[in-house]
Design an enzyme around this catalytic site. Structure first.
Site, PDB file in Angstrom:
ATOM      1  N   GLU A 183       0.646  -1.292   0.070  1.00  0.00           N
ATOM      2  CA  GLU A 183       0.049  -0.138   0.111  1.00  0.00           C
ATOM      3  C   GLU A 183       0.856   1.250  -0.085  1.00  0.00           C
ATOM      4  O   GLU A 183       1.852   1.192   0.763  1.00  0.00           O
ATOM      5  CB  GLU A 183      -0.881  -0.024   1.433  1.00  0.00           C
ATOM      6  CG  GLU A 183      -2.045   1.119   1.224  1.00  0.00           C
ATOM      7  CD  GLU A 183      -2.646   1.331   2.581  1.00  0.00           C
ATOM      8  OE1 GLU A 183      -2.827   0.296   3.306  1.00  0.00           O
ATOM      9  OE2 GLU A 183      -3.335   2.176   2.543  1.00  0.00           O
ATOM     10  N   LYS A 227       4.592   0.790   9.296  1.00  0.00           N
ATOM     11  CA  LYS A 227       4.887   2.098   8.657  1.00  0.00           C
ATOM     12  C   LYS A 227       4.314   3.213   9.299  1.00  0.00           C
ATOM     13  O   LYS A 227       4.560   4.380   9.359  1.00  0.00           O
ATOM     14  CB  LYS A 227       4.111   1.939   7.304  1.00  0.00           C
ATOM     15  CG  LYS A 227       5.060   1.362   6.079  1.00  0.00           C
ATOM     16  CD  LYS A 227       4.167   1.199   4.791  1.00  0.00           C
ATOM     17  CE  LYS A 227       3.264   0.013   4.723  1.00  0.00           C
ATOM     18  NZ  LYS A 227       2.485  -0.086   3.314  1.00  0.00           N
ATOM     19  N   ARG A 287       5.485 -12.636   9.460  1.00  0.00           N
ATOM     20  CA  ARG A 287       6.123 -11.555   9.212  1.00  0.00           C
ATOM     21  C   ARG A 287       7.659 -11.449   9.886  1.00  0.00           C
ATOM     22  O   ARG A 287       7.796 -12.277  10.811  1.00  0.00           O
ATOM     23  CB  ARG A 287       5.492 -10.468   9.656  1.00  0.00           C
ATOM     24  CG  ARG A 287       4.901 -10.118  10.976  1.00  0.00           C
ATOM     25  CD  ARG A 287       3.811  -8.902  10.990  1.00  0.00           C
ATOM     26  NE  ARG A 287       4.201  -7.667  10.562  1.00  0.00           N
ATOM     27  CZ  ARG A 287       3.671  -6.997   9.685  1.00  0.00           C
ATOM     28  NH1 ARG A 287       2.346  -7.717   9.110  1.00  0.00           N
ATOM     29  NH2 ARG A 287       4.086  -5.780   9.350  1.00  0.00           N
TER      30      ARG A 287
END
Ligand code: ATP
Ligand code: MG
Length: 562
Positions: free
Chosen positions: A37, A273, A263
């Site tokens: 994104e 982020k 992850r």
């Protein structure tokens, strides 16, 4: 790829599934995707997904798409889109022609939403976001149906079209999939698939007043692109039934399979982020590419070669359980690459002047130095030597303790690639600080060995004063002083006050002036360094990438034992 990473031999549960799917003929090839994104810069966590998706495509002769998941115009920017492409390329991967944007599918996604409505599988809900949450129930309690759940198809279609045409304000209505308000999986309790956002989109401008949610857009975009294996992180495991439900209930052109993996988490830093954006916006760091940041642009600016990141990802491997990788492992991976690839040079970060009193005044010479003990092909270079030199202040002690073997009054040491020198006199300023050492050299020890077999206990690095290049050197330490920032409280409270130390007036051997950002070098005895992008021809700036040994782990161990 021309480096020594070994990903072609990698195997893991995802690669096993893919191999089976190819062997059984379920798929004739692979198509994967990396779907960021564009709401921030990529961090080292993303490289796990990048290496996995692009790696599988490379290994199986398939393709990997770069797809921007740009469904939230309020947080997305062109700057991020550009930085992400730069970072993926830098990491060593290439999407070729396969660059896509979810926003390119907005029309198709919209058409499929109408298809859901027409089939009685979606409805426009007038409840507020808060009410929807309240109606949704909990893990132990089923949800309650919205009073708008049974709206007739025509009314739903009419309202949805008016949502699209911009007739309503943000949050006034949403489109929800009609699945099961009593499902044990909360994601299936009529998830929102479209929301009203009167916001300009970086690519579609003001064309849309409604935007699809991640859950709705993602799987359908995968289907449009004929993705075979949609690899994502574990937090999407509970979304998989919704992913499958949508694929099943829509006339999509293919049926991708979602597979989740753990992850990458790294100690002493944050990989989110949202948190990284806060560090930038609130000025805790000097931008997204601050060399202390775990962003790919920060890591690149610091001087870490991309092969070190691929090395780390290969070593960490793939798992189905979350864990935290010790930052020291990343540093190990960096050293492993740089030990082989970085040439050696001499630099003095905290200079102390040495005058060789028996060296002829006004003369000088060049001495041959080896560029890399690990790589004979790297050859040698000539290093200027003269009457006045700099050594590291730490390499001298006036009154040395027993275990200090370096220079001291009356003691002889070796200057690397040069001569043996003996310290005869210590010059101090009014404050009693040592400002100069007066030494003699033994011309017979040229090159660093004594013909009479005399031994010395230390070899020092040095730089000729007349030829030295002045530089600024930036020494970095962990951005956070705890392993898990924010574990108890706000993560910014765990920022380390010592993460950056700037040294000015450092002395470099002249050949270092030729190094440019993107190249790495070992300063002998000090660590691996790289020119920073702040460097100019007159004023070089070097970043310390990593020290030679893991002093940090050692210190922490000592602290733990105390
Ligand atoms: P963040 O939590 O930092 O905001 P994100 O998951 O929201 O990350 P996306 O842009 O959605 O960021 O991520 C793109 C891809 O990278 C996704 O497939 C995501 O699963 C993957 N990814 C993100 N963070 C990690 C990580 N730490 N380890 C492995 N993969 C990751
Ligand atoms: Mg995300």
């Amino acid at each position: 790829m021309n480096d020594n990473d070994s990903r072609n031999e990698t195997t893991d549960f995802i690669r096993d599934i893919i191999r089976e799917d190819l062997a059984s003929g379920k798929h004739s090839g692979t198509v994967t995707r990396f779907p960021p994104e564009p709401n921030g810069y990529l961090h080292i966590g993303h490289s796990k997904s990048i290496c996995l998706n692009f790696g599988i495509a490379e290994e199986t002769g398939g393709r990997c798409h770069l797809r921007f998941d740009d469904t939230n115009p309020t947080k997305e920017e062109m700057e991020y889109i550009e930085s992400i492409q730069r970072d993926v390329r830098w990491l060593g991967f290439d999407w070729g022609e396969d660059l896509f944007f979810t926003s390119d599918y907005f029309e198709q996604l919209y058409a499929w939403a109408e298809e859901l409505i027409t089939a009685g599988n979606a409805y426009v809900d007038d409840l507020s976001a808060e009410e929807i949450r309240a109606y949704r129930g909990t893990l132990t309690e089923p949800g309650r149906p919205s009073p708008y759940r049974d709206r007739p198809v025509d009314e739903n279609l009419d309202l949805f079209r008016r949502m699209r045409s911009g007739e309503f304000a943000d949050g006034e209505r949403v489109l929800r999939a009609k699945i099961d308000m009593a499902s044990g999986n909360i994601n299936l309790r009529d998830p929102v698939i479209y929301r009203i956002l009167q916001a300009d989109h970086p690519r579609t401008g003001d064309a849309w007043s409604i935007y699809p949610t991640y859950d709705y857009a993602h799987g359908q975009s995968d289907a449009i692109e004929h993705i075979t294996h949609s690899l994502c992180t574990l937090e999407f495991e509970d979304h998989r039934p919704l992913y499958d439900w949508l694929i099943e209930h829509l006339s999509v052109p293919s049926a991708p399979r979602q597979i989740e993996f753990a992850r990458l988490n790294l100690s002493s830093t944050v990989l989110s982020k949202r948190k990284l954006l806060r560090l930038v916006k609130e000025g805790y760091v000097d931008g997204w590419d601050d060399p202390r940041m775990p962003t790919l642009s920060g890591i690149r600016r610091r001087g870490v070669p991309p092969a070190a990141i691929r090395n780390l990802i290969a070593k960490v491997g793939l798992a189905k359980r979350d864990s935290v990788v010790d930052y020291a492992m990343f540093e190990f991976c960096i050293r492993e690459i740089l030990n082989m690839e970085a040439q050696r040079r001499m630099a003095v970060l905290d200079p102390l002047k040495v005058v060789i009193t028996n060296y002829p005044e006004g003369s000088g010479e060049e001495l041959e130095a080896i560029n890399s003990p690990e790589d004979p092909d790297a050859g040698t270079r000539m290093v200027p030597f003269g009457r006045e030199l700099f050594i590291e202040r730490q390499d001298f002690m006036e009154d040395p303790p027993k275990k200090f073997f370096r220079l001291a009054p009356g003691r002889e040491v070796r200057l690397r690639y040069a001569y043996f020198i003996t310290c005869n006199e210590v010059v101090k300023n009014e404050d009693g600080e040592v400002v100069e050492l007066r030494c003699t050299y033994d011309p017979a020890t040229k090159g660093g060995d004594s013909p009479d077999g005399r031994k010395v206990k230390a070899t020092l690095h040095w730089v000729s004063a007349a030829d030295a290049v002045d530089a600024e050197v930036r020494l970095y330490d962990h951005l956070f002083e705890v392993e898990i920032p924010g574990a108890d409280g706000d993560f910014v409270d765990d920022l380390s006050p010592n993460s950056l130390e700037i040294r000015t007036g450092c002395k470099l051997e002249p050949s270092l002036a030729a190094f440019a950002p993107g190249e790495q070098v070992q300063f002998e005895r000090l660590g691996y360094f790289a020119p920073d992008t702040d460097s100019t021809d007159d004023a070089p700036v070097f970043n310390r990438i990593v020290t030679l040994r893991d002093t940090w782990a050692r210190i922490r161990k000592q602290q733990a034992q105390r």
